[in-house]
Design a protein around this motif. Structure first.
Motif, PDB file in Angstrom:
ATOM      1  N   ARG A  70       0.840  -1.213   0.000  1.00  0.00           N
ATOM      2  CA  ARG A  70       0.000   0.000   0.000  1.00  0.00           C
ATOM      3  C   ARG A  70       0.869   1.254   0.000  1.00  0.00           C
ATOM      4  N   LEU A  71       1.949   1.247   0.780  1.00  0.00           N
ATOM      5  CA  LEU A  71       2.850   2.413   0.804  1.00  0.00           C
ATOM      6  C   LEU A  71       3.503   2.624  -0.562  1.00  0.00           C
ATOM      7  N   GLU A  72       3.864   1.538  -1.221  1.00  0.00           N
ATOM      8  CA  GLU A  72       4.429   1.663  -2.569  1.00  0.00           C
ATOM      9  C   GLU A  72       3.400   2.269  -3.515  1.00  0.00           C
ATOM     10  N   GLU A  73       2.171   1.778  -3.424  1.00  0.00           N
ATOM     11  CA  GLU A  73       1.090   2.302  -4.263  1.00  0.00           C
ATOM     12  C   GLU A  73       0.861   3.788  -3.993  1.00  0.00           C
ATOM     13  N   ILE A  74       0.831   4.160  -2.725  1.00  0.00           N
ATOM     14  CA  ILE A  74       0.636   5.565  -2.347  1.00  0.00           C
ATOM     15  C   ILE A  74       1.783   6.423  -2.861  1.00  0.00           C
ATOM     16  N   SER A  75       3.008   5.884  -2.835  1.00  0.00           N
ATOM     17  CA  SER A  75       4.161   6.666  -3.306  1.00  0.00           C
ATOM     18  C   SER A  75       4.021   7.043  -4.777  1.00  0.00           C
ATOM     19  N   ASP A  76       3.332   6.194  -5.546  1.00  0.00           N
ATOM     20  CA  ASP A  76       3.117   6.494  -6.969  1.00  0.00           C
ATOM     21  C   ASP A  76       2.120   7.635  -7.176  1.00  0.00           C
ATOM     22  N   ARG A  77       1.450   8.035  -6.108  1.00  0.00           N
ATOM     23  CA  ARG A  77       0.503   9.151  -6.185  1.00  0.00           C
ATOM     24  C   ARG A  77       1.097  10.449  -5.656  1.00  0.00           C
ATOM     25  N   CYS A  78       2.381  10.448  -5.329  1.00  0.00           N
ATOM     26  CA  CYS A  78       2.986  11.682  -4.811  1.00  0.00           C
ATOM     27  C   CYS A  78       2.936  12.751  -5.903  1.00  0.00           C
ATOM     28  N   PRO A  79       2.883  14.010  -5.499  1.00  0.00           N
ATOM     29  CA  PRO A  79       2.742  15.095  -6.483  1.00  0.00           C
ATOM     30  C   PRO A  79       3.827  15.119  -7.563  1.00  0.00           C
ATOM     31  N   ILE A  80       5.062  14.819  -7.211  1.00  0.00           N
ATOM     32  CA  ILE A  80       6.138  14.880  -8.218  1.00  0.00           C
ATOM     33  C   ILE A  80       6.016  13.724  -9.212  1.00  0.00           C
ATOM     34  N   HIS A  81       5.682  12.536  -8.736  1.00  0.00           N
ATOM     35  CA  HIS A  81       5.471  11.399  -9.650  1.00  0.00           C
ATOM     36  C   HIS A  81       4.376  11.743 -10.651  1.00  0.00           C
ATOM     37  N   ARG A  82       3.272  12.282 -10.147  1.00  0.00           N
ATOM     38  CA  ARG A  82       2.165  12.642 -11.045  1.00  0.00           C
ATOM     39  C   ARG A  82       2.570  13.770 -11.987  1.00  0.00           C
ATOM     40  N   LEU A  83       3.315  14.732 -11.482  1.00  0.00           N
ATOM     41  CA  LEU A  83       3.783  15.837 -12.326  1.00  0.00           C
ATOM     42  C   LEU A  83       4.661  15.311 -13.458  1.00  0.00           C
ATOM     43  N   MET A  84       5.530  14.365 -13.124  1.00  0.00           N
ATOM     44  CA  MET A  84       6.441  13.813 -14.124  1.00  0.00           C
ATOM     45  C   MET A  84       5.741  12.919 -15.142  1.00  0.00           C
ATOM     46  N   THR A  85       4.644  12.287 -14.755  1.00  0.00           N
ATOM     47  CA  THR A  85       4.036  11.277 -15.620  1.00  0.00           C
ATOM     48  C   THR A  85       2.663  11.634 -16.179  1.00  0.00           C
ATOM     49  N   GLU A  86       1.964  12.607 -15.568  1.00  0.00           N
ATOM     50  CA  GLU A  86       0.592  12.880 -15.991  1.00  0.00           C
ATOM     51  C   GLU A  86       0.336  14.321 -16.420  1.00  0.00           C
ATOM     52  N   ALA A  87       1.153  15.239 -15.986  1.00  0.00           N
ATOM     53  CA  ALA A  87       0.861  16.654 -16.201  1.00  0.00           C
ATOM     54  C   ALA A  87       1.464  17.170 -17.507  1.00  0.00           C
ATOM     55  N   THR A  88       0.848  18.197 -18.010  1.00  0.00           N
ATOM     56  CA  THR A  88       1.448  18.980 -19.077  1.00  0.00           C
ATOM     57  C   THR A  88       2.125  20.154 -18.394  1.00  0.00           C
ATOM     58  N   VAL A  89       3.401  20.287 -18.605  1.00  0.00           N
ATOM     59  CA  VAL A  89       4.159  21.368 -17.982  1.00  0.00           C
ATOM     60  C   VAL A  89       4.482  22.395 -19.062  1.00  0.00           C
ATOM     61  N   ASP A  90       3.997  23.601 -18.870  1.00  0.00           N
ATOM     62  CA  ASP A  90       4.279  24.691 -19.799  1.00  0.00           C
ATOM     63  C   ASP A  90       5.464  25.487 -19.263  1.00  0.00           C
ATOM     64  N   VAL A  91       6.473  25.643 -20.072  1.00  0.00           N
ATOM     65  CA  VAL A  91       7.651  26.415 -19.689  1.00  0.00           C
ATOM     66  C   VAL A  91       7.762  27.593 -20.640  1.00  0.00           C
ATOM     67  N   SER A  92       7.791  28.779 -20.090  1.00  0.00           N
ATOM     68  CA  SER A  92       8.029  29.952 -20.922  1.00  0.00           C
ATOM     69  C   SER A  92       9.354  30.549 -20.482  1.00  0.00           C
ATOM     70  N   THR A  93      10.155  30.948 -21.445  1.00  0.00           N
ATOM     71  CA  THR A  93      11.460  31.530 -21.174  1.00  0.00           C
ATOM     72  C   THR A  93      11.510  32.898 -21.805  1.00  0.00           C
ATOM     73  N   ARG A  94      12.026  33.866 -21.059  1.00  0.00           N
ATOM     74  CA  ARG A  94      12.137  35.222 -21.581  1.00  0.00           C
ATOM     75  C   ARG A  94      13.428  35.853 -21.093  1.00  0.00           C
ATOM     76  N   THR A  95      13.919  36.798 -21.820  1.00  0.00           N
ATOM     77  CA  THR A  95      15.122  37.526 -21.457  1.00  0.00           C
ATOM     78  C   THR A  95      14.717  38.871 -20.867  1.00  0.00           C
ATOM     79  N   ILE A  96      15.376  39.234 -19.762  1.00  0.00           N
ATOM     80  CA  ILE A  96      15.142  40.556 -19.197  1.00  0.00           C
ATOM     81  C   ILE A  96      16.436  41.340 -19.232  1.00  0.00           C
TER      82      ILE A  96
END
Length: 137
Positions: free
Chosen positions: A109-135
């Motif tokens: 169960r702990l292993e299963e719960i670890s797969d639901r941590c925010p970073i795991h989900r961010l790495m595997t399920e999220a769309t991450v938008d990165v914008s880069t700009r020069t100042i």
């Protein structure tokens, strides 16, 4: 919630950078000697990988505390296989050791719960938008 991290080149260093994160001691980043760095600090890949290991360990510990399970500690070992990174495949293997948990169902169960941590989900399920700009200052 907006949170800024500032990365600043270190004077008289090749690729070493100081990382400022409000409320914490400074961190540092560098690159391996094979890429021209000094290997004086973790490289950006290390921080990416450790974010996953730390998040899995913290999430598991929080869950065990809520359940009042006898978890004494966690060792999370993250092993990277970046041999195919240029082809778009970056593999991370996370080995979790739950100290004080003898029940196989609780460990599972702990292993299963670890797969639901925010970073795991961010790495595997999220769309991450990165914008880069020069100042210019």
């Amino acid at each position: 919630m907006d949170k800024s991290i500032t990365v600043i080149s270190e004077r008289n260093r090749i690729f070493r950078h100081r990382v400022e994160l409000s409320g914490f001691d400074d961190l540092y980043a560098d690159v391996p000697k094979a890429y021209g760095g000094e290997e004086s600090a973790p490289d950006p890949h290390d921080y990416f990988d450790l974010a996953l290991g730390a998040c899995k360990a913290i999430t598991s510990k929080m869950y065990a505390q809520r359940k009042k399970w006898p978890l004494e500690g966690i060792t999370a070992t993250v092993t990277r296989d970046d041999s195919q990174e240029r082809k778009g495949v970056y593999k991370l293997d996370v080995a979790l050791e739950f100290h004080g948990i003898d029940d196989p169902e609780q460990r599972a169960r702990l292993e299963e719960i670890s797969d639901r941590c925010p970073i795991h989900r961010l790495m595997t399920e999220a769309t991450v938008d990165v914008s880069t700009r020069t100042i210019v200052k």
